[in-house]
Design a protein around this motif. Structure first.
Motif, PDB file in Angstrom:
ATOM      1  N   GLY A  78       6.093 -18.727  19.159  1.00 46.93           N
ATOM      2  CA  GLY A  78       6.002 -17.825  17.834  1.00 46.93           C
ATOM      3  C   GLY A  78       7.043 -16.795  17.787  1.00 46.93           C
ATOM      4  O   GLY A  78       7.874 -16.795  18.548  1.00 46.93           O
ATOM      5  N   TYR A  85       0.844 -16.257  15.348  1.00 47.32           N
ATOM      6  CA  TYR A  85       1.419 -15.486  14.441  1.00 47.32           C
ATOM      7  C   TYR A  85       0.567 -14.269  14.289  1.00 47.32           C
ATOM      8  O   TYR A  85      -0.918 -14.422  14.124  1.00 47.32           O
ATOM      9  N   TYR A 102       2.951 -22.193   9.077  1.00 41.86           N
ATOM     10  CA  TYR A 102       3.846 -21.194   9.699  1.00 41.86           C
ATOM     11  C   TYR A 102       4.620 -22.361  10.524  1.00 41.86           C
ATOM     12  O   TYR A 102       5.810 -22.299  10.977  1.00 41.86           O
ATOM     13  N   PRO A 158       7.588 -10.824  10.118  1.00 42.65           N
ATOM     14  CA  PRO A 158       6.267 -10.716  10.725  1.00 42.65           C
ATOM     15  C   PRO A 158       5.531  -9.543  10.458  1.00 42.65           C
ATOM     16  O   PRO A 158       6.215  -8.342  10.014  1.00 42.65           O
ATOM     17  N   SER A 218       4.819 -11.811  18.083  1.00 39.78           N
ATOM     18  CA  SER A 218       3.403 -12.640  17.591  1.00 39.78           C
ATOM     19  C   SER A 218       2.195 -12.348  18.729  1.00 39.78           C
ATOM     20  O   SER A 218       1.144 -12.999  18.482  1.00 39.78           O
TER      21      SER A 218
END
Length: 341
Positions: free
Chosen positions: A42, A230, A251, A277, A46
């Motif tokens: 990630g 995520y 994703y 993010p 994350s």
């Protein structure tokens, strides 16, 4: 069905700050068997490293709220005392940190630092601990370990420092090894050597490994199973082949499309994921990826922004997405995921 060696259930790690509560990990579950490698992938922020620091019990409990359950070989870790965790850290479970130069003390010889860990958990003599340190340096491929054991970290190259960190992490033969981006900032040749070393040592010791990275290419090389994170949550999980060949979440698809292909046309442009993010201080409602997802408009009634998708896992495979299986087959059809396998 056998009990997994490591079981993480509904883990929540929240930090108290002046601005509010940061939900760094928000309901994460996974299992890991002995002798297997779980790749956690990630973007930065994350929740990958936060998760593994929780397993090791390294969060400041005065400013951190920890909920859920972490079982290591049947022993609960979240409620364990610091004394219990100290006995486990470096012995039954260990970690290779990302920055070896920052993790090794510049004031002590490399061999002394490895030997100190061994003495703490075994109570052996200094002579025995030094011999063990030399043995471990030899095992991780340090040339002339009898001499280099008396060198300081600054006298080692980047790759050799990382090997020394691995030697320190494995000196007590831990059953769980957490590797937090251990190949970052190393050139590709040294990266490959470190990866091969970890695989060889895992085969020798039967160690369970959690490998944290943002690089799906590394995951393709070392992992058995993959967990994609995520915004503090797991959005997809499955075997390496399943996740990299047939991604089931937008994703994961975005991560794959943003990677160059080694065997594809060189003039194909990369497709980076738009946006940034999410803030874990004030995360988006519903699916946390929906503000960056190009497929959110395909889901009726604004469901992506209104309702958190459930992570439904069957036989280790699942994803948290409101798209139907038919929609995914149609919308994800263009990806050549097998190029990463």
């Amino acid at each position: 069905m056998s009990t997994p060696f490591l079981s993480v259930s509904d883990l929540r790690v929240h930090f108290s700050t002046e601005d509010g509560i940061v939900k760094a990990v928000d309901g994460l579950s996974f299992d890991l068997e002995k002798g297997k490698t779980l790749g956690i992938v990630g973007e930065s922020g994350s929740g990958k490293s936060v998760t593994n620091l929780a397993i090791l019990g390294l969060h400041n409990r005065e400013r951190t709220t920890l909920d859920g359950e972490i079982l290591l070989d049947g022993q609960e870790l979240l409620t364990a005392s610091e004394r219990t965790l100290e006995k486990l850290r470096g012995n039954k479970m260990s970690m290779i940190f990302q920055d070896a130069l920052a993790s090794l003390s510049p004031y002590h010889k490399v061999g002394v630092q490895i030997a100190e860990t061994y003495r703490k958990h075994t109570g052996c003599s200094k002579k025995e601990a030094r011999a063990r340190a030399i043995e471990m340096l030899r095992r991780v491929g340090i040339p002339q370990p009898d001499t280099r054991v008396d060198d300081y970290p600054h006298q080692f190259s980047g790759g050799m420092r990382q090997r020394a960190m691995i030697a320190m992490a494995l000196v007590c033969d831990p059953e769980l090894l957490i590797a937090d981006e251990p190949t970052t900032a190393l050139d590709v040749t040294v990266q490959a050597q470190i990866m091969d070393l970890l695989k060889d040592l895992q085969q020798e010791f039967g160690t369970a490994i959690i490998f944290i990275t943002h690089d799906l290419g590394v995951i393709a090389d070392i992992a058995d199973d993959v967990l994609v994170m995520y915004g503090g949550r797991c959005v997809e999980r499955g075997t390496k082949k399943q996740v990299l060949s047939t991604p089931d979440h937008p994703y994961t698809l975005g991560l794959l499309n943003s990677m160059p292909s080694l065997d594809g046309p060189v003039d194909v442009p990369l497709s980076p994921i738009p946006g940034s993010p999410p803030s874990l201080l004030n995360p988006p409602s519903g699916c946390r990826f929906h503000p960056r997802c190009s497929f959110a408009e395909k889901v009726a009634d604004g469901l992506c922004s209104a309702e958190r998708p459930a992570l439904e896992v069957a036989e280790g495979r699942g994803s948290a997405c409101h798209l139907t299986p038919d929609q995914k087959r149609e919308l994800f059809a263009d990806i050549a995921g097998t190029r990463h396998n």
